[in-house]
Design an enzyme around this catalytic site. Structure first.
Site, mmCIF file in Angstrom:
data_model
loop_
_atom_site.group_PDB
_atom_site.id
_atom_site.type_symbol
_atom_site.label_atom_id
_atom_site.label_comp_id
_atom_site.label_asym_id
_atom_site.label_seq_id
_atom_site.Cartn_x
_atom_site.Cartn_y
_atom_site.Cartn_z
ATOM 1 N N SER A 15 30.632 5.450 16.488
ATOM 2 C CA SER A 15 31.236 4.917 17.768
ATOM 3 C C SER A 15 29.989 4.549 18.691
ATOM 4 O O SER A 15 28.842 4.741 18.105
ATOM 5 C CB SER A 15 31.596 6.066 18.726
ATOM 6 O OG SER A 15 31.662 5.885 20.071
ATOM 7 N N TYR A 73 31.604 14.695 22.066
ATOM 8 C CA TYR A 73 32.027 13.713 21.445
ATOM 9 C C TYR A 73 30.877 12.627 21.061
ATOM 10 O O TYR A 73 30.706 12.210 19.765
ATOM 11 C CB TYR A 73 32.950 12.528 22.074
ATOM 12 C CG TYR A 73 33.539 11.323 21.633
ATOM 13 C CD1 TYR A 73 34.642 11.383 20.748
ATOM 14 C CD2 TYR A 73 33.098 10.221 21.864
ATOM 15 C CE1 TYR A 73 35.165 10.423 20.099
ATOM 16 C CE2 TYR A 73 33.363 9.054 21.426
ATOM 17 C CZ TYR A 73 34.356 9.198 20.482
ATOM 18 O OH TYR A 73 34.893 7.908 20.017
HETATM 19 P P1 NDP Z 1 44.042 7.171 18.814
HETATM 20 O O1 NDP Z 1 44.280 8.083 19.583
HETATM 21 O O2 NDP Z 1 44.894 6.158 18.978
HETATM 22 O O3 NDP Z 1 44.525 7.633 17.372
HETATM 23 C C1 NDP Z 1 43.806 8.758 16.896
HETATM 24 C C2 NDP Z 1 44.348 9.160 15.464
HETATM 25 O O4 NDP Z 1 43.838 10.325 14.908
HETATM 26 C C3 NDP Z 1 45.857 9.316 15.417
HETATM 27 O O5 NDP Z 1 46.614 8.713 14.116
HETATM 28 C C4 NDP Z 1 45.999 11.063 15.325
HETATM 29 O O6 NDP Z 1 47.266 11.385 14.977
HETATM 30 C C5 NDP Z 1 44.738 11.253 14.525
HETATM 31 N N1 NDP Z 1 44.111 12.550 14.893
HETATM 32 C C6 NDP Z 1 43.658 12.906 16.085
HETATM 33 N N2 NDP Z 1 43.414 14.335 15.963
HETATM 34 C C7 NDP Z 1 43.773 14.577 14.839
HETATM 35 C C8 NDP Z 1 43.371 15.792 13.807
HETATM 36 N N3 NDP Z 1 42.878 17.058 14.469
HETATM 37 N N4 NDP Z 1 43.691 16.016 12.646
HETATM 38 C C9 NDP Z 1 44.331 14.967 12.152
HETATM 39 N N5 NDP Z 1 44.642 13.623 12.830
HETATM 40 C C10 NDP Z 1 44.001 13.714 14.103
HETATM 41 O O7 NDP Z 1 42.458 6.663 18.410
HETATM 42 P P2 NDP Z 1 41.954 5.484 18.080
HETATM 43 O O8 NDP Z 1 42.485 4.672 17.001
HETATM 44 O O9 NDP Z 1 41.402 4.675 19.244
HETATM 45 O O10 NDP Z 1 40.485 5.877 17.365
HETATM 46 C C11 NDP Z 1 40.098 5.964 16.024
HETATM 47 C C12 NDP Z 1 38.895 6.522 15.626
HETATM 48 O O11 NDP Z 1 37.857 5.434 16.103
HETATM 49 C C13 NDP Z 1 38.506 7.713 16.203
HETATM 50 O O12 NDP Z 1 37.637 8.523 15.457
HETATM 51 C C14 NDP Z 1 37.628 7.398 17.710
HETATM 52 O O13 NDP Z 1 36.686 8.444 17.816
HETATM 53 C C15 NDP Z 1 37.132 6.144 16.852
HETATM 54 N N6 NDP Z 1 36.769 5.190 18.115
HETATM 55 C C16 NDP Z 1 37.425 4.538 18.962
HETATM 56 C C17 NDP Z 1 37.222 3.592 19.959
HETATM 57 C C18 NDP Z 1 38.196 3.067 20.646
HETATM 58 O O14 NDP Z 1 37.812 2.252 21.770
HETATM 59 N N7 NDP Z 1 39.456 2.995 20.693
HETATM 60 C C19 NDP Z 1 35.657 3.520 20.359
HETATM 61 C C20 NDP Z 1 34.967 4.351 19.396
HETATM 62 C C21 NDP Z 1 35.282 5.060 18.309
HETATM 63 P P3 NDP Z 1 47.998 12.741 15.238
HETATM 64 O O15 NDP Z 1 47.789 12.828 16.907
HETATM 65 O O16 NDP Z 1 49.444 12.499 14.976
HETATM 66 O O17 NDP Z 1 47.206 13.855 14.638
#
Ligand code: NDP
Length: 263
Positions: free
Chosen positions: A152, A165
């Site tokens: 990130s 985070y």
């Molecule tokens: P979303 O919230 O849109 O999606 C998150 C995904 O992770 C979902 O598929 C969710 O599925 C899954 N997830 C969350 N917790 C768990 C868990 N404990 N076990 C298994 N699966 C899990 O997030 P983004 O797509 O925005 O983010 C994806 C990655 O990119 C993350 O690591 C985030 O920190 C990183 N990121 C995103 C940014 C942004 O601006 N969007 C910026 C910087 C980094 P489910 O809930 O069904 O488990």
């Protein structure tokens, strides 16, 4: 010089097996679809079975073998079993993407609970370590593999409201560098992607809630590209890092942030 060099770099993932954690929405879904479009068989693991099924159907439409299963990445005992189940379904994993994540916005150090801290580290850091460990042991036997970890911009900058985070994502970068050094002699490349502000469910409050409009405007002013990024723009970076075109790229953290981290 080989025929391969004459043809130029290859972004083809045909015959490869990829696992994307958190692949059922947002950046993970875009990466999973990007990999399938590049020719890979793709497994996604996340908690919500309905969303998993939705993305599995999209992957099937592309025409590649696919597998979706329920996994909570904070469930340590389930991680190695999940890797084994993906390998039974699709074959040995060539590409692992540690993408599953969320942001605990419960507040800064004065407000954040021990539970919130533990969950952030379990989700972003410990799961990344344990899944990389399990996948690398199989990749090592075949002398090739790619591990891609989602970092990130908060791997670089502090975040007063998100200390757990930011700490976890900062550690993901150091973990990436460390295992990249260890695994390079085994033909395994380990890299990270550091998304900037990407339009996903995770960020929809900041983008859409009128109470957050000043914050949103500040972010756009602070981002040289002047806009939110799309999940597919992270998928492009992931396809590159997963492909033979990146066989000599390891240990880096690639920002996909419209220039946010430049200054
Ligand atoms: P979303 O919230 O849109 O999606 C998150 C995904 O992770 C979902 O598929 C969710 O599925 C899954 N997830 C969350 N917790 C768990 C868990 N404990 N076990 C298994 N699966 C899990 O997030 P983004 O797509 O925005 O983010 C994806 C990655 O990119 C993350 O690591 C985030 O920190 C990183 N990121 C995103 C940014 C942004 O601006 N969007 C910026 C910087 C980094 P489910 O809930 O069904 O488990």
């Amino acid at each position: 010089m080989t025929q391969g060099h004459l043809r130029g770099p290859s972004f083809d993932l045909s015959g490869k097996v990829a696992l994307v954690t958190g692949g059922n929405r947002g950046i993970g879904r875009a990466i999973a679809l990007g990999f399938a479009n590049a020719g890979a068989a793709v497994a996604i693991l996340a908690r919500d079975p309905d969303r998993n099924a939705g993305v599995e159907a999209e992957l099937e439409q592309i025409g590649q073998p696919t597998h979706a299963d329920i996994l909570d990445v904070t469930d340590r005992a389930a991680l190695a079993l999940a890797i084994a189940s993906v390998e039974r379904a699709l074959g040995p994993i060539d590409i692992l993407v540690n993408n599953a994540g969320n942001a605990d916005v419960s507040g800064g150090v004065l407000h954040q609970s021990q539970e919130g801290w533990d969950n952030a580290l379990a989700t972003h850091l410990t799961a990344t370590f344990l899944l990389a460990k399990a996948a690398a042991s199989s990749m090592q036997q075949r002398g090739r593999g790619k591990i891609i970890n989602l970092a990130s911009m908060y791997s670089i900058f502090g975040a007063a409201a998100l200390p757990s985070y930011a700490a976890a994502k900062g550690a993901v970068v150091q973990l990436t560098k460390s295992i990249a050094i260890e695994l390079a002699p085994h033909g395994i490349q380990v890299n990270a992607i550091a998304p900037g502000w990407i339009a996903t469910e995770k960020t929809q409050v900041a983008r859409r809630d009128p109470d957050w409009s000043d914050f949103n405007a500040m972010l756009m002013a602070r981002t040289p590209a002047g806009r939110w990024g799309e999940p597919e723009e992270c998928a492009g970076a992931a396809v590159f890092l997963a492909s033979p075109a990146a066989d000599f790229v390891t240990g880096i953290t690639l920002p996909v942030d419209g220039g946010y981290s430049v200054f």
